[in-house]
Design a protein around this motif. Structure first.
Motif, PDB file in Angstrom:
ATOM      1  N   TYR A  69       0.861  -1.185   0.000  1.00 52.64           N
ATOM      2  CA  TYR A  69       0.000   0.000   0.000  1.00 52.64           C
ATOM      3  C   TYR A  69       0.892   1.226   0.000  1.00 52.64           C
ATOM      4  O   TYR A  69       1.759   1.363   0.858  1.00 52.64           O
ATOM      5  N   GLY A  70       0.673   2.100  -0.992  1.00 50.47           N
ATOM      6  CA  GLY A  70       1.480   3.308  -1.058  1.00 50.47           C
ATOM      7  C   GLY A  70       0.648   4.489  -1.523  1.00 50.47           C
ATOM      8  O   GLY A  70      -0.323   4.333  -2.273  1.00 50.47           O
ATOM      9  N   VAL A  71       1.023   5.676  -1.063  1.00 53.70           N
ATOM     10  CA  VAL A  71       0.345   6.907  -1.477  1.00 53.70           C
ATOM     11  C   VAL A  71       1.359   8.043  -1.606  1.00 53.70           C
ATOM     12  O   VAL A  71       2.461   7.989  -1.057  1.00 53.70           O
ATOM     13  N   ARG A  72       0.923   9.077  -2.327  1.00 48.34           N
ATOM     14  CA  ARG A  72       1.623  10.368  -2.337  1.00 48.34           C
ATOM     15  C   ARG A  72       0.659  11.388  -1.744  1.00 48.34           C
ATOM     16  O   ARG A  72      -0.522  11.407  -2.101  1.00 48.34           O
ATOM     17  N   PHE A  73       1.180  12.216  -0.840  1.00 51.57           N
ATOM     18  CA  PHE A  73       0.343  13.240  -0.218  1.00 51.57           C
ATOM     19  C   PHE A  73       0.398  14.490  -1.092  1.00 51.57           C
ATOM     20  O   PHE A  73       1.406  15.201  -1.108  1.00 51.57           O
ATOM     21  N   GLY A 124      21.845  17.496   8.821  1.00 54.23           N
ATOM     22  CA  GLY A 124      21.516  18.908   8.615  1.00 54.23           C
ATOM     23  C   GLY A 124      20.132  19.171   8.076  1.00 54.23           C
ATOM     24  O   GLY A 124      19.898  20.157   7.372  1.00 54.23           O
ATOM     25  N   LEU A 125      19.161  18.299   8.385  1.00 53.76           N
ATOM     26  CA  LEU A 125      17.790  18.502   7.920  1.00 53.76           C
ATOM     27  C   LEU A 125      17.080  19.516   8.823  1.00 53.76           C
ATOM     28  O   LEU A 125      17.152  19.423  10.041  1.00 53.76           O
ATOM     29  N   ASP A 126      16.367  20.482   8.193  1.00 55.73           N
ATOM     30  CA  ASP A 126      15.591  21.441   8.981  1.00 55.73           C
ATOM     31  C   ASP A 126      14.203  20.849   9.206  1.00 55.73           C
ATOM     32  O   ASP A 126      13.308  20.967   8.369  1.00 55.73           O
ATOM     33  N   TYR A 127      14.020  20.201  10.371  1.00 57.15           N
ATOM     34  CA  TYR A 127      12.787  19.445  10.587  1.00 57.15           C
ATOM     35  C   TYR A 127      11.553  20.347  10.682  1.00 57.15           C
ATOM     36  O   TYR A 127      10.441  19.917  10.383  1.00 57.15           O
ATOM     37  N   SER A 128      11.755  21.629  11.062  1.00 57.65           N
ATOM     38  CA  SER A 128      10.595  22.511  11.195  1.00 57.65           C
ATOM     39  C   SER A 128       9.924  22.759   9.840  1.00 57.65           C
ATOM     40  O   SER A 128       8.790  23.222   9.785  1.00 57.65           O
ATOM     41  N   ARG A 129      10.621  22.460   8.757  1.00 59.03           N
ATOM     42  CA  ARG A 129      10.054  22.700   7.425  1.00 59.03           C
ATOM     43  C   ARG A 129       9.709  21.387   6.697  1.00 59.03           C
ATOM     44  O   ARG A 129       9.461  21.389   5.498  1.00 59.03           O
ATOM     45  N   VAL A 130       9.691  20.278   7.443  1.00 62.88           N
ATOM     46  CA  VAL A 130       9.498  18.982   6.801  1.00 62.88           C
ATOM     47  C   VAL A 130       8.015  18.663   6.616  1.00 62.88           C
ATOM     48  O   VAL A 130       7.213  18.857   7.529  1.00 62.88           O
ATOM     49  N   VAL A 131       7.661  18.190   5.420  1.00 60.75           N
ATOM     50  CA  VAL A 131       6.337  17.620   5.186  1.00 60.75           C
ATOM     51  C   VAL A 131       6.505  16.194   4.662  1.00 60.75           C
ATOM     52  O   VAL A 131       7.558  15.825   4.147  1.00 60.75           O
ATOM     53  N   HIS A 132       5.438  15.413   4.836  1.00 61.01           N
ATOM     54  CA  HIS A 132       5.446  14.009   4.416  1.00 61.01           C
ATOM     55  C   HIS A 132       5.094  13.965   2.930  1.00 61.01           C
ATOM     56  O   HIS A 132       4.028  14.424   2.534  1.00 61.01           O
ATOM     57  N   GLY A 133       6.004  13.458   2.106  1.00 57.98           N
ATOM     58  CA  GLY A 133       5.762  13.425   0.666  1.00 57.98           C
ATOM     59  C   GLY A 133       5.048  12.163   0.214  1.00 57.98           C
ATOM     60  O   GLY A 133       3.928  12.206  -0.280  1.00 57.98           O
ATOM     61  N   ASP A 134       5.693  11.023   0.416  1.00 54.24           N
ATOM     62  CA  ASP A 134       5.131   9.727   0.010  1.00 54.24           C
ATOM     63  C   ASP A 134       5.247   8.754   1.176  1.00 54.24           C
ATOM     64  O   ASP A 134       6.131   8.907   2.031  1.00 54.24           O
ATOM     65  N   GLN A 135       4.397   7.746   1.147  1.00 48.17           N
ATOM     66  CA  GLN A 135       4.504   6.668   2.119  1.00 48.17           C
ATOM     67  C   GLN A 135       4.094   5.364   1.451  1.00 48.17           C
ATOM     68  O   GLN A 135       3.097   5.329   0.734  1.00 48.17           O
ATOM     69  N   LYS A 136       4.882   4.319   1.709  1.00 50.73           N
ATOM     70  CA  LYS A 136       4.534   3.007   1.146  1.00 50.73           C
ATOM     71  C   LYS A 136       4.884   1.925   2.144  1.00 50.73           C
ATOM     72  O   LYS A 136       5.862   2.053   2.893  1.00 50.73           O
ATOM     73  N   GLN A 190     -10.589  18.678  -3.960  1.00 51.06           N
ATOM     74  CA  GLN A 190      -9.148  18.570  -4.248  1.00 51.06           C
ATOM     75  C   GLN A 190      -8.699  17.119  -4.079  1.00 51.06           C
ATOM     76  O   GLN A 190      -9.107  16.447  -3.131  1.00 51.06           O
ATOM     77  N   LYS A 191      -7.807  16.708  -4.970  1.00 54.66           N
ATOM     78  CA  LYS A 191      -7.233  15.372  -4.856  1.00 54.66           C
ATOM     79  C   LYS A 191      -6.188  15.395  -3.735  1.00 54.66           C
ATOM     80  O   LYS A 191      -5.194  16.116  -3.828  1.00 54.66           O
ATOM     81  N   VAL A 192      -6.415  14.650  -2.671  1.00 56.70           N
ATOM     82  CA  VAL A 192      -5.520  14.715  -1.512  1.00 56.70           C
ATOM     83  C   VAL A 192      -4.500  13.577  -1.483  1.00 56.70           C
ATOM     84  O   VAL A 192      -3.494  13.666  -0.775  1.00 56.70           O
ATOM     85  N   LEU A 193      -4.769  12.515  -2.251  1.00 55.33           N
ATOM     86  CA  LEU A 193      -3.767  11.452  -2.401  1.00 55.33           C
ATOM     87  C   LEU A 193      -3.514  11.237  -3.883  1.00 55.33           C
ATOM     88  O   LEU A 193      -4.444  11.273  -4.689  1.00 55.33           O
ATOM     89  N   GLY A 194      -2.250  11.014  -4.234  1.00 53.54           N
ATOM     90  CA  GLY A 194      -1.903  10.668  -5.597  1.00 53.54           C
ATOM     91  C   GLY A 194      -1.167   9.340  -5.598  1.00 53.54           C
ATOM     92  O   GLY A 194      -0.684   8.911  -4.549  1.00 53.54           O
ATOM     93  N   MET A 195      -1.077   8.700  -6.741  1.00 49.23           N
ATOM     94  CA  MET A 195      -0.337   7.432  -6.855  1.00 49.23           C
ATOM     95  C   MET A 195      -0.758   6.463  -5.741  1.00 49.23           C
ATOM     96  O   MET A 195       0.057   5.748  -5.186  1.00 49.23           O
ATOM     97  N   ASP A 247      -6.390   0.707  -7.532  1.00 44.69           N
ATOM     98  CA  ASP A 247      -6.034   2.130  -7.528  1.00 44.69           C
ATOM     99  C   ASP A 247      -7.114   2.908  -6.782  1.00 44.69           C
ATOM    100  O   ASP A 247      -8.303   2.707  -7.028  1.00 44.69           O
ATOM    101  N   LEU A 248      -6.668   3.781  -5.877  1.00 43.43           N
ATOM    102  CA  LEU A 248      -7.602   4.553  -5.069  1.00 43.43           C
ATOM    103  C   LEU A 248      -7.540   6.025  -5.440  1.00 43.43           C
ATOM    104  O   LEU A 248      -6.481   6.529  -5.838  1.00 43.43           O
ATOM    105  N   THR A 249      -8.681   6.703  -5.278  1.00 43.96           N
ATOM    106  CA  THR A 249      -8.665   8.165  -5.360  1.00 43.96           C
ATOM    107  C   THR A 249      -9.272   8.701  -4.068  1.00 43.96           C
ATOM    108  O   THR A 249     -10.228   8.125  -3.543  1.00 43.96           O
TER     109      THR A 249
END
Lengths: 142, 150
Positions: free
Chosen positions: A84-88, B78-90, A129-134, A121-123
Motif C-alpha cells: 500500500y502506497g500513497v503520495r500526499f 543537517g535537515l531542517d525538521y521545522s520545514r518537513v512535510v510528508h511526501g510519500d509513504q509506502k 481537491q485530490k488529496v492522495l496521488g499514486m 487504484d484509489l482516489t
C-alpha cells in the motif's frame, strides 16, 4: 489470510464500494493521541497559519488510514493488503466547526497480477481537491 | 542548505523492540473509526487464520517513523525538521503486525536529493519481529521545503 472476494470474480475496472469519511478537530486530536503524532499543525490553528497553512490540516497518515478501509472492508481480511502506497498531494483542511471535512474515497481494480494478486487504484478527494496521488494497493484475493 | 550526499546508503542500528499491545491496536482502530473485528476481537482474528488480533495496515508507521527520528535528527545530516512535510509513504507486508509482536526497525537512507531548494530524504525502515522474521518494510519520503525568502 482469508479474503472474502475471489480473484476469479473480479475484472479490471471492478469498482469497490466507495466511502466518505468525516473528519473533525476532535477526530484529529484522537488520532494524534493514538498515533503519537502531536505536530501542532494538526490541532493548533494559530501555529498552522504561522507556518503558511490555510488552517489546521489532517495528518496525512490519517487520510492514508481511512482510504485503505475501502479495500480492507471489501476484502474482509485486512491482511489481504500486501502493499500500500500513497503520495500526499494536498492537505485535508479541517475547519473548527461541527462538520469538519469529508474525505471521499473511490477505488477500482486496475490490474490482475499473478498468484491471486490484484492492484487496486484509489482516489481520495476533500473539498474537490485530490488529496492522495499514486494511491495503490496490492491485494491478495481468495 | 543542501543535505550531505554521503549519507546515502547509511544504515542505523536496529531500534530496541517495540511491544505491540492489544489495547494500543484497539485505540488506533477506534481513532480511525474502523470497526473491523480483526483489530479488536481475538476470536474474529483467529477465524481469519491469525494467531491474535492484527493491526490496521498503517499502524506500524508510528513505530517506523519514531525509528526514522534517529535519521531525521542526526545533526550531521543537517535537515531542517521545522520545514518537513510528508511526501510519500509506502508499505510492503510479509504478514500483518499483531498483538504481542516485539518489533525492531532498521532504518536506511535510500536517497538524498535537492530539488528547487527543497531537500528530499527517502528512508526505508525494515521491521522484524523478535525471531528475526520480516514483517513489513516502510518507505517514507520527507520533503524539507525551501525557505520562502530564498
Amino acid at each position: 489470510m482469508t479474503a472474502k472476494i475471489a480473484y476469479d470474480e473480479v475484472e479490471v475496472g471492478t469498482e469497490l464500494p466507495a466511502r466518505t469519511f468525516p473528519v473533525t478537530r476532535a477526530t484529529l486530536v484522537r488520532y494524534a493521541g493514538a498515533s503519537g503524532d502531536f505536530n501542532p499543525i494538526h490541532w493548533n490553528e494559530k501555529f498552522a497559519v504561522e507556518v503558511g497553512l490555510p488552517d489546521v490540516i489532517a495528518h496525512g497518515m490519517f487520510t492514508m488510514a481511512e482510504a485503505i478501509r475501502v479495500v480492507t472492508d471489501w476484502a474482509g481480511d485486512p491482511a489481504a493488503v500486501v502493499e500500500y502506497g500513497v503520495r500526499f498531494t494536498k492537505p485535508v483542511v479541517v475547519p473548527n466547526d461541527d462538520t469538519g471535512a469529508l474525505i471521499e474515497v473511490a477505488a477500482k481494480v486496475a490490474a490482475k497480477l499473478d498468484d491471486g494478486l490484484v492492484r487496486v487504484d484509489l482516489t481520495a478527494t476533500s473539498a474537490g481537491q485530490k488529496v492522495l496521488g499514486m494511491s495503490r494497493a496490492v491485494v491478495r484475493l481468495a | 542548505m543542501a543535505l550531505d550526499q554521503s549519507f546515502v546508503g547509511r544504515t542505523y542500528p536496529p531500534t530496541p523492540p517495540y511491544e505491540v499491545g492489544r489495547e494500543k491496536i484497539r485505540e488506533f482502530a477506534e481513532a480511525i473509526g474502523d470497526a473491523n473485528p480483526a483489530y479488536t476481537d481475538t476470536e474474529a482474528a483467529k477465524a481469519l487464520g491469525h494467531p491474535d488480533v492484527i493491526a490496521p495496515p498503517t499502524f506500524v508507521f508510528a513505530i517506523t517513523f519514531k525509528a526514522a527520528g534517529q535519521v531525521v535528527e542526526d545533526p550531521q545530516l543537517g535537515l531542517d525538521y521545522s520545514r518537513v512535510v510528508h511526501g510519500d509513504q509506502k508499505f510492503a507486508y510479509t504478514r500483518p503486525v499483531r498483538a504481542g509482536d516485539r518489533l525492531s526497525v532498521t532504518s536506511t537512507i535510500e536517497a538524498v536529493k535537492s530539488l528547487a531548494g527543497n531537500d528530499i530524504l527517502d528512508i526505508r525502515g525494515e521491521v522484524h519481529d523478535e525471531t528475526g522474521e520480516h514483517v513489513v518494510t516502510a518507505w517514507t519520503k520527507l520533503v524539507s521545503r525551501a525557505p520562502e525568502e530564498a
